[in-house]
Design a protein around this motif. Sequence first.
Motif, mmCIF file in Angstrom:
data_model
loop_
_atom_site.group_PDB
_atom_site.id
_atom_site.type_symbol
_atom_site.label_atom_id
_atom_site.label_comp_id
_atom_site.label_asym_id
_atom_site.label_seq_id
_atom_site.Cartn_x
_atom_site.Cartn_y
_atom_site.Cartn_z
ATOM 1 N N ARG A 272 13.013 27.150 10.288
ATOM 2 C CA ARG A 272 13.383 27.730 11.571
ATOM 3 C C ARG A 272 12.687 26.946 12.672
ATOM 4 N NH1 ARG A 272 10.210 32.122 13.789
ATOM 5 N NH2 ARG A 272 12.166 33.238 14.189
ATOM 6 N N VAL A 273 13.223 27.029 13.872
ATOM 7 C CA VAL A 273 12.654 26.329 15.018
ATOM 8 C C VAL A 273 11.381 27.058 15.452
ATOM 9 C CG1 VAL A 273 13.037 25.598 17.400
ATOM 10 C CG2 VAL A 273 14.917 25.531 15.753
ATOM 11 N N LEU A 274 10.352 26.290 15.730
ATOM 12 C CA LEU A 274 9.081 26.872 16.155
ATOM 13 C C LEU A 274 9.187 27.312 17.610
ATOM 14 C CD1 LEU A 274 6.110 27.463 15.416
ATOM 15 C CD2 LEU A 274 5.536 25.175 16.251
ATOM 16 N N TYR A 309 16.466 30.476 17.197
ATOM 17 C CA TYR A 309 15.413 29.851 16.391
ATOM 18 C C TYR A 309 15.769 29.801 14.905
ATOM 19 C CZ TYR A 309 12.521 30.451 20.589
ATOM 20 O OH TYR A 309 12.022 30.399 21.865
ATOM 21 N N ASP A 310 16.568 30.765 14.440
ATOM 22 C CA ASP A 310 16.906 30.818 13.014
ATOM 23 C C ASP A 310 17.991 29.819 12.625
ATOM 24 O OD1 ASP A 310 15.070 32.876 12.441
ATOM 25 O OD2 ASP A 310 16.464 34.365 13.225
ATOM 26 N N THR A 311 18.902 29.472 13.590
ATOM 27 C CA THR A 311 19.999 28.536 13.274
ATOM 28 C C THR A 311 19.826 27.185 13.937
ATOM 29 O OG1 THR A 311 21.346 29.285 15.157
ATOM 30 C CG2 THR A 311 21.570 30.498 13.064
ATOM 31 N N GLY A 312 19.027 27.127 15.001
ATOM 32 C CA GLY A 312 18.849 25.881 15.734
ATOM 33 C C GLY A 312 19.950 25.594 16.726
ATOM 34 N N LEU A 330 11.898 14.303 23.929
ATOM 35 C CA LEU A 330 12.738 15.489 23.864
ATOM 36 C C LEU A 330 13.071 15.810 22.414
ATOM 37 C CD1 LEU A 330 15.187 14.829 26.832
ATOM 38 C CD2 LEU A 330 12.973 15.977 26.838
ATOM 39 N N GLY A 331 12.957 17.066 22.035
ATOM 40 C CA GLY A 331 13.235 17.462 20.663
ATOM 41 C C GLY A 331 12.662 18.830 20.355
ATOM 42 N N ALA A 332 12.535 19.136 19.072
ATOM 43 C CA ALA A 332 12.069 20.458 18.634
ATOM 44 C C ALA A 332 11.180 20.313 17.409
ATOM 45 C CB ALA A 332 13.257 21.353 18.311
ATOM 46 N N ILE A 333 10.141 21.170 17.346
ATOM 47 C CA ILE A 333 9.294 21.231 16.152
ATOM 48 C C ILE A 333 9.871 22.284 15.218
ATOM 49 C CG2 ILE A 333 6.992 21.775 15.272
ATOM 50 C CD1 ILE A 333 5.820 20.667 17.830
#
Length: 703
Positions: A272-274, A309-312, A330-333
């Motif tokens: 999941r996305v932090l 957060y669960d699917t992005g 730019l991005g996601a942990i």
Amino acid sequence: MLRTDLKIFKPQRIGNELYAGGHRTSNAIVSGKLNDVFSSISDIDHARSSFDLVKLYPALSTDDASRLQDAHIFLSDQPDDALVNVLLVEAQELKDTDTVADMLPLLAAETTKYHGTSLLTAQVAAQGQSLSVESVSRSLTPSIKTVSSKIGLRPQAEELAIYRTKRLLSYGKISEVNIEVPDLLTQSPNFYAEYQYQAYTGQGSIGGNRLVTITKKLTQEELTRVGNSISATLNPAVTKDQYFTLFYMSTQDLRFHSFTTSQTITLGAGERVLKGHVRLKKATEETIYTDDGQGRFISAGYVFATINYDTGVITEIDPVDYSGTITENLGAIIEKGDRTISAKQWQLPDSSFARDSLYITYESATGTTFSASSDLSGNITGTNCTGTVSETGYVDIEFSQGVKPASITYDYNQVEVTTVPSPPGGFDTSTLPNNGNVRIFHEFTPVSVQNRSRSSAATLTSGQVLNVLADADFIDIVDSTGASLWSVTDDNYSYDSATGELTINAGISAFTAPYIVTAIQSELALIDTIQGNQISLLTPLSRAYPAGATLSSVQVLGDFQAQTKDERTLAAWQNNFADFGASASSAINTTQYPIEVTNIGVIAQRWAIVFTSTTAYNVIGEFVGNIYSGDILNDCTPINSFAGAPYFILRKAAFGAGLNPGEAFLFETIAASKPTMVTRSVSPGHSEIVRDNSTLSFRGNKD
């Protein structure tokens, strides 16, 4: 030299008044006698507290100048009342002349050491060198202890639970740190640090009257990263026995998804996305926006995009720009799967807490709940869990199977200690160090380990045999008046060390029942290091000691023997006891007729025998003043009225023809004793204990 030659004498005035103290007298402390050192504890003392400071003189009391090697003292037990605490005070500057008014400032001196007792919390085997004790400090001053329960806490807030830790223990003062972090998430590094240092606060004699532990936090911007290495310069430095802790995001738990690779976030099983760690830009703007932890991107008060957060999946309300420079990153942990951990460290919110009160709960990967708890030594044990909690509240645990980090909760008892203000006319305890809490064990200082067996006997008769501890180093019986039955010739009892049998002999008829029988196994050892409540010895112990045995910090007094030194004549006496000027016209023959001293009569003093004519003189002591007038036709024997013996004897033959008027003979005497200080604090509260005593042990080796 006998055991009875070792005495602890009272000063000129014993008591709590500012003018009490002074030189040694011949009045010895009577073992077992009630209120012979401290006065009885009154109802007012229990209601408002009290603090007492007295001066005592451990001494070798013989009518000759025999020598006691390595004299030392220690408290071998504390009062039974938890509200009463007794400590020894070792102050280098303490002098025979000092009164209580002079002694009080010494309590806050940097060179002053405190000595007390603690109990072993775990058995130590023969040849063991590691001792676990209840505490390495005690309250010097009266205090009130308030306990409050903290329940259902988490090691970190949800957004911080993702961080792993690395920590360093300071063995002195750490001002520079450099930590290698091989698993650092370098594509989007997130880290911070915190450490503890100690400082005095408030008004007092050494910059403040209360030594407190302060936690300082360092942001990512205050730290320096080069690759996988993180460093910092610390001001103030990490205090000895405190920790520097680095918190960081790890590649073992997280990965970084860069929008320069793909605008679509693809999540694997369990990922999941932090929250709070997604970075993007609004179209036509250069500002970088981070999600607010609730799935929203907000610009000028308006939501321009959301993320699940669960699917992005990112939903654009206004156009979003996903392209950016390397710097903008730019991005996601992304959290990897159903994350579990095998270890966890954190700092309790309070460094003042009951060490045996920590209770931890946690869930395994399958959802089973387990628990663990701490003991007095800070050891943590539980199902699939072991660890420690330090004296300052740093928790370090390991799990034998994976645990969900977000499932960890804990309870503990916070202990707040408040120093009681001094009553009107009493000592100002606010000037004392560390809010009155002082260390009682010190590195490279001796300790005495004691396993004590104590029993009572309603009656004892000649020929009766008692079974006590075998291989005991000290055996004694005291009667109802506190009188000891020990004698050189075993008139009253005899002891077989191999069997532990204590045989009562005919002299028992002179004593009064009931009796207390004490047998002690003990030995001395030297402290190497102290970490929390764990004390490491420099050498192994010769025998095993059980949990509950006593550990006492030892004050070494040195060799006791009456002596003289620095004998010389002066051509002109100018009231200077340190004068080493021109010699007198004649000599005083102390080579053939040396100055005679006894251990009972001598005090620590510099002397001047000043001639008023060719035959007459006055004897002047640096602190006792002009105490004697004599002539060369008689022996010089000034009497120490406090000890009932001469300060010294200088035979008339040593004077020869004498000195001229104004000339002087100077020398110094060294006493077979040394002053020490003992404190007693009584904290407010009620007690059902009628008789409350502590024991001061005084020992040495016969030369």
